[in-house]
Enzyme design. Sequence first.
Site, PDB file in Angstrom:
ATOM      1  CB  CYS A 113      -0.873  -0.165   1.265  1.00 41.76           C
ATOM      2  SG  CYS A 113      -2.065  -1.441   1.353  1.00 41.76           S
ATOM      3  CG  HIS A 253      -3.223   3.402   2.012  1.00 46.57           C
ATOM      4  ND1 HIS A 253      -3.734   2.858   0.741  1.00 46.57           N
ATOM      5  CD2 HIS A 253      -3.309   2.107   2.768  1.00 46.57           C
ATOM      6  CE1 HIS A 253      -3.966   1.734   0.801  1.00 46.57           C
ATOM      7  NE2 HIS A 253      -4.047   1.183   1.856  1.00 46.57           N
ATOM      8  CG  ASN A 283      -6.725  -1.137   1.047  1.00 51.30           C
ATOM      9  OD1 ASN A 283      -5.939  -0.564   0.050  1.00 51.30           O
ATOM     10  ND2 ASN A 283      -6.112  -1.537   2.063  1.00 51.30           N
TER      11      ASN A 283
HETATM   12  N1  COA Z   1     -18.484  -8.885   8.751  1.00 50.41           N
HETATM   13  C1  COA Z   1     -18.927  -9.123  10.029  1.00 50.41           C
HETATM   14  N2  COA Z   1     -17.930  -9.495  11.041  1.00 50.41           N
HETATM   15  C2  COA Z   1     -16.575  -9.620  10.797  1.00 50.41           C
HETATM   16  C3  COA Z   1     -16.134  -9.126   9.629  1.00 50.41           C
HETATM   17  C4  COA Z   1     -17.092  -9.025   8.526  1.00 50.41           C
HETATM   18  N3  COA Z   1     -16.786  -8.609   7.361  1.00 50.41           N
HETATM   19  N4  COA Z   1     -14.836  -9.318   9.806  1.00 50.41           N
HETATM   20  C5  COA Z   1     -14.550  -9.730  10.767  1.00 50.41           C
HETATM   21  N5  COA Z   1     -15.750  -9.774  11.586  1.00 50.41           N
HETATM   22  C6  COA Z   1     -15.880 -10.077  13.140  1.00 50.41           C
HETATM   23  C7  COA Z   1     -14.811 -10.662  13.290  1.00 50.41           C
HETATM   24  O1  COA Z   1     -14.809 -12.212  13.447  1.00 50.41           O
HETATM   25  C8  COA Z   1     -14.539 -10.658  14.974  1.00 50.41           C
HETATM   26  O2  COA Z   1     -15.489 -11.377  15.288  1.00 50.41           O
HETATM   27  P1  COA Z   1     -15.232 -12.011  17.139  1.00 50.41           P
HETATM   28  O3  COA Z   1     -15.143 -10.853  17.955  1.00 50.41           O
HETATM   29  O4  COA Z   1     -16.459 -12.794  17.199  1.00 50.41           O
HETATM   30  O5  COA Z   1     -14.062 -12.798  16.931  1.00 50.41           O
HETATM   31  C9  COA Z   1     -14.999  -9.103  15.061  1.00 50.41           C
HETATM   32  O6  COA Z   1     -15.675  -9.032  13.735  1.00 50.41           O
HETATM   33  C10 COA Z   1     -14.118  -8.175  15.306  1.00 50.41           C
HETATM   34  O7  COA Z   1     -12.937  -8.321  14.672  1.00 50.41           O
HETATM   35  P2  COA Z   1     -11.521  -7.412  14.535  1.00 50.41           P
HETATM   36  O8  COA Z   1     -10.678  -7.924  13.571  1.00 50.41           O
HETATM   37  O9  COA Z   1     -11.210  -7.327  15.943  1.00 50.41           O
HETATM   38  O10 COA Z   1     -12.214  -5.910  14.021  1.00 50.41           O
HETATM   39  P3  COA Z   1     -11.606  -4.578  13.898  1.00 50.41           P
HETATM   40  O11 COA Z   1     -12.114  -3.622  14.486  1.00 50.41           O
HETATM   41  O12 COA Z   1     -10.132  -4.824  13.860  1.00 50.41           O
HETATM   42  O13 COA Z   1     -11.703  -4.440  12.349  1.00 50.41           O
HETATM   43  C11 COA Z   1     -10.512  -4.517  10.274  1.00 50.41           C
HETATM   44  C12 COA Z   1     -11.225  -5.347  11.135  1.00 50.41           C
HETATM   45  C13 COA Z   1      -9.896  -5.646   9.180  1.00 50.41           C
HETATM   46  C14 COA Z   1     -11.638  -3.614   9.451  1.00 50.41           C
HETATM   47  C15 COA Z   1      -9.427  -3.604  10.855  1.00 50.41           C
HETATM   48  O14 COA Z   1      -8.720  -4.379  11.749  1.00 50.41           O
HETATM   49  C16 COA Z   1      -8.543  -3.061   9.768  1.00 50.41           C
HETATM   50  O15 COA Z   1      -8.980  -2.005   9.081  1.00 50.41           O
HETATM   51  N6  COA Z   1      -7.162  -3.305   9.769  1.00 50.41           N
HETATM   52  C17 COA Z   1      -6.056  -2.690   9.311  1.00 50.41           C
HETATM   53  C18 COA Z   1      -6.147  -2.799   7.734  1.00 50.41           C
HETATM   54  C19 COA Z   1      -5.051  -2.006   7.147  1.00 50.41           C
HETATM   55  O16 COA Z   1      -4.659  -1.004   7.425  1.00 50.41           O
HETATM   56  N7  COA Z   1      -4.447  -2.800   6.422  1.00 50.41           N
HETATM   57  C20 COA Z   1      -3.101  -2.231   6.160  1.00 50.41           C
HETATM   58  C21 COA Z   1      -2.918  -1.322   4.852  1.00 50.41           C
HETATM   59  S1  COA Z   1      -3.435  -2.383   3.417  1.00 50.41           S
END
Ligand code: COA
Length: 326
Positions: A113, A253, A283
């Site tokens: 990214c 980004h 993204n």
């Molecule tokens: N729909 C519904 N629930 C979902 C889901 C979806 N698409 N994806 C994950 N969940 C659930 C998980 O299973 C988890 O459930 P659990 O608590 O029962 O285990 C819950 O939601 C929380 O998951 P978590 O991973 O803690 O959520 P989060 O708040 O961290 O959000 C992202 C997830 C991926 C959106 C976030 O972590 C993110 O944006 N990460 C960084 C991305 C990034 O910057 N990448 C680098 C640059 S490319």
Amino acid sequence: MIKARIIATGSYAPEKVMSNSDLEKIVSTSDEWISERTGIKERRIAGEKQATSDLALEASLKALEYADMKAKELDLIIVATVSGDMLFPSTACILQHRLGAAKAAAFDINAACSGFLYGLSVANSFIRSGQFKKILLVGAETLSRFTDWEDRNTCVLFGDGAGAVILNAVTGDNGILSTHLHADGSMGDLLNLPGGGSRHPASKETLDEKLHFIKMKGNETFKIAVKILENLVTETLKHNDLKPSQLAALIPHQANLRIIQATANRLGLPLDKVVINLDRYGNTSAASIPIALDEAVRTGRIRKDDYLLLEAFGGGLTWASALIRW
Ligand code: COA
């Protein structure tokens, strides 16, 4: 003193729109969850016959038209991508041929990214050194081809698209003022695509284990991204002796709206000074900043002499920023 200046922009997104409600039919998710946790409402998906170079070509043609420049004039083509048409030749070479940019050297940059800003730094250095004058830099991705459409943790996040800029050697006060590049390979396993390389060449096992898809430890990546980006924007402003209030726009980004908000908060910048389009594209990795920049330029949001701060964080891990006087 020679500077590199962006003299034109262009972008392209495939026609097919995939909304959050479309995803509700594929995996166990909801528009509410995706909107609240990421800020994404829809993303574009490349057509069956489209590969990354096709998207890059469309964006490049728009940038060349904007610059009123012929591809033959280009000295160098850089494509930032982690989803190139094939392992080799580079997508930049494929693009060079399709544009008819016979004089241009061409290579790809893989910094996930952060790829566009790594590319901007490389282009800036080539221009300042005097080796090249006219450079086409493209960020282009078809991440949908590397997405596990059964994994709700990742498939809701990514989209396809391309953004291009043309840089020229200029004198004067406007142009790229500084770039800042960082990496920490010790955290590479937070976000990767393990299959198909020399470590795990394509085999029945790699297919069975789904190693050809993007893997991400989302929550860990999120926390590190917020911390790193806060330091990065502070470093960038300090280097240029600028205050946040002097910025006309922050162009981040587009990974997650909550990450973008945290960075803006750190700077004390109101969100109307932040260019945000991830609601429409998701993204798009290396393509996200040049697409956002192109939209901001073409809608008149950016004016001559504006100070712009561009920043990105991604796989590698890598992170990078640039300060531009437009
Ligand atoms: N729909 C519904 N629930 C979902 C889901 C979806 N698409 N994806 C994950 N969940 C659930 C998980 O299973 C988890 O459930 P659990 O608590 O029962 O285990 C819950 O939601 C929380 O998951 P978590 O991973 O803690 O959520 P989060 O708040 O961290 O959000 C992202 C997830 C991926 C959106 C976030 O972590 C993110 O944006 N990460 C960084 C991305 C990034 O910057 N990448 C680098 C640059 S490319």
